[in-house]
Design an enzyme around this catalytic site. Sequence first.
Site, PDB file in Angstrom:
ATOM      1  N   GLU A 149       4.844  -8.277 -10.243  1.00 22.24           N
ATOM      2  CA  GLU A 149       5.530  -8.102  -8.951  1.00 22.24           C
ATOM      3  C   GLU A 149       6.685  -9.079  -8.755  1.00 22.24           C
ATOM      4  OE1 GLU A 149       2.352  -8.198  -6.072  1.00 22.24           O
ATOM      5  OE2 GLU A 149       1.367  -6.456  -6.968  1.00 22.24           O
ATOM      6  N   ASN A 190       4.693  -5.913 -14.725  1.00 24.38           N
ATOM      7  CA  ASN A 190       3.931  -4.972 -13.902  1.00 24.38           C
ATOM      8  C   ASN A 190       4.430  -5.054 -12.464  1.00 24.38           C
ATOM      9  OD1 ASN A 190       1.488  -3.266 -13.742  1.00 24.38           O
ATOM     10  ND2 ASN A 190       0.603  -4.918 -12.496  1.00 24.38           N
ATOM     11  N   HIS A 226       0.283   2.566  -6.602  1.00 25.41           N
ATOM     12  CA  HIS A 226      -0.468   2.601  -5.342  1.00 25.41           C
ATOM     13  C   HIS A 226       0.240   3.599  -4.433  1.00 25.41           C
ATOM     14  CE1 HIS A 226      -3.105  -0.680  -6.379  1.00 25.41           C
ATOM     15  NE2 HIS A 226      -2.073  -1.417  -6.731  1.00 25.41           N
ATOM     16  N   GLU A 254      -2.551   0.694 -11.839  1.00 22.60           N
ATOM     17  CA  GLU A 254      -3.395   0.448 -10.653  1.00 22.60           C
ATOM     18  C   GLU A 254      -3.449   1.687  -9.760  1.00 22.60           C
ATOM     19  OE1 GLU A 254      -2.200  -3.182  -8.636  1.00 22.60           O
ATOM     20  OE2 GLU A 254      -1.847  -4.239 -10.525  1.00 22.60           O
ATOM     21  N   ASP A 256      -4.031   4.489  -7.281  1.00 22.45           N
ATOM     22  CA  ASP A 256      -4.862   5.000  -6.185  1.00 22.45           C
ATOM     23  C   ASP A 256      -3.951   5.783  -5.235  1.00 22.45           C
ATOM     24  OD1 ASP A 256      -3.607   2.885  -4.812  1.00 22.45           O
ATOM     25  OD2 ASP A 256      -5.440   1.700  -4.596  1.00 22.45           O
TER      26      ASP A 256
HETATM   27  O1  9MR Z   1      -7.549  -5.402  -5.339  1.00 20.56           O
HETATM   28  C1  9MR Z   1      -7.184  -6.760  -5.234  1.00 20.56           C
HETATM   29  C2  9MR Z   1      -7.849  -7.365  -4.022  1.00 20.56           C
HETATM   30  O2  9MR Z   1      -9.246  -7.421  -4.192  1.00 20.56           O
HETATM   31  C3  9MR Z   1      -7.295  -8.746  -3.776  1.00 20.56           C
HETATM   32  O3  9MR Z   1      -7.797  -9.250  -2.557  1.00 20.56           O
HETATM   33  C4  9MR Z   1      -5.788  -8.690  -3.736  1.00 20.56           C
HETATM   34  C5  9MR Z   1      -5.206 -10.055  -3.544  1.00 20.56           C
HETATM   35  O4  9MR Z   1      -3.862 -10.041  -3.461  1.00 20.56           O
HETATM   36  O5  9MR Z   1      -5.283  -8.149  -4.947  1.00 20.56           O
HETATM   37  C6  9MR Z   1      -5.686  -6.849  -5.146  1.00 20.56           C
HETATM   38  O6  9MR Z   1      -5.130  -6.334  -6.321  1.00 20.56           O
HETATM   39  C7  9MR Z   1      -3.720  -6.260  -6.338  1.00 20.56           C
HETATM   40  C8  9MR Z   1      -3.288  -6.491  -7.755  1.00 20.56           C
HETATM   41  O7  9MR Z   1      -3.790  -7.712  -8.226  1.00 20.56           O
HETATM   42  C9  9MR Z   1      -1.766  -6.457  -7.875  1.00 20.56           C
HETATM   43  N1  9MR Z   1      -1.228  -5.252  -7.327  1.00 20.56           N
HETATM   44  C10 9MR Z   1      -1.675  -4.898  -5.991  1.00 20.56           C
HETATM   45  C11 9MR Z   1      -3.196  -4.882  -5.941  1.00 20.56           C
HETATM   46  C12 9MR Z   1      -3.686  -4.415  -4.580  1.00 20.56           C
HETATM   47  O8  9MR Z   1      -3.310  -5.302  -3.598  1.00 20.56           O
END
Ligand code: 9MR
Length: 441
Positions: A149, A190, A226, A254, A256
């Site tokens: 990101e 990513n 997402h 990722e 969804d």
């Molecule tokens: O799914 C993850 C969640 O449990 C955490 O609290 C969060 C913290 O920032 O991160 C989520 O996963 C993220 C991923 O690491 C990077 N892309 C976005 C995902 C969803 O927020």
Amino acid sequence: MCVCTALGALALPSTAHAADTPLRDLAAAKGIHIGNAVAGYKLSGNAQYAAIAGTQFTSLTPENAMKWSSVEPARGSYNWAEADQIVAFAQEHDQQVRGHTLVWHSQNPGWLTSGGFSAAELRAILERHIATEAGRYRGKIAAWDVVNEMFNEDGTYRSSLWYNAMGPGYVADALRWARQADPNAKLYLNDYNVEGINAKSDALYNLVRSLKAQGAPIDGVGLQAHFVLGQVPSTLQANIQRFADLGLDVAITELDVRMQLPATDAKLAQQAADYSAVVKACLAVGRCVGITGWDISDADSWVPDVFPGYGAATMYDANYRPKPAYHAVATALGGGGTTPPPGGACTATYAVANQWGGGFTANVTITCPPGSSLTNWQAAWDFGAGQRLTQAWNAGCRQEGTRVTCSPASWNGSVPSGGSVSFGFNGTWSGSNPVPAVTVS
Ligand code: 9MR
């Protein structure tokens, strides 16, 4: 008139959707991986979750366990327990691991973000972090999300600990350090909202092109995916293709598809179409190497916490039942299965409506719960007490021996989600007239 209570009625699930081929086998046959994000405590504490994680997927991504705040909560004090657990689970289940993530603006430990470090110190800390973590799992990680990101929506660099200290060169540095630590892992950048062609994906495209031109070790691009219901970008495949044309692997990392709650039958059908579109786009491009979902079930998803009122974003409902999206993915991967959930399979009830000496009238009603439907249904049963079918209406029925099979009339072949279709017939009986079990497919 149904006399179900007096004479009984049987409802048996359709057998058409039993024993679907696991996604992992379908994906393997197509030459891609299929993965999901997992948490260690759920793998050990939730049998349904672990069973799905272990049997449906060829790749696992630690959802949080490899993030910096997880592995080094206090400076120099490491906690690898959950990451080790996930790697071990993956090895036991013959799965690959996508490492997530070495460099990010988020989920960094407090000692790091508020340590007041100089740019030179931050650079050294980052190099050490990458060497330590990627080095620990050397040879065990198929692909690392090295940097996660890094862009704003308009394609400018995101302000972060790393960018602010090191400028854009931190990306190439991180890639080099990761290559040194684990030469066989594929190294990825990513990001989210880079799935279609837009300003942000243009920035990623320009960056990876220039990294390749510089000889920086970059192997792939991760498109997080997402999505919001009905909003899979129409340029997804073209975008995957342009990255592939640079000589890079592309992974959906990722996936969804969130929706405003409550989930309805129509929304779940749209979600299934969205999931299917992503799978098809990936399969259409040779260098799209795999698809990872983000969270096993709707009960595990991050979405409701971050987008209040939204959810139901994954392939399994909160009770770990496969949703239409699951079946759509299976179908897009070449599987035979279609329909059921969320309410389960379509069923048939058989009821004797009227009975007199030697003769009877019966009705069969096929009902599909929300989320399931049938096209060109077929119903069948065995008469166990010598009954003979004489005449049917609203269906074409034939009897051979004890076996009766019925097909739709020209106007009632479809049983819509949440709907039903009935047909009736006359028959003869003697002695007894028990209710048979009807199967429908
Ligand atoms: O799914 C993850 C969640 O449990 C955490 O609290 C969060 C913290 O920032 O991160 C989520 O996963 C993220 C991923 O690491 C990077 N892309 C976005 C995902 C969803 O927020």
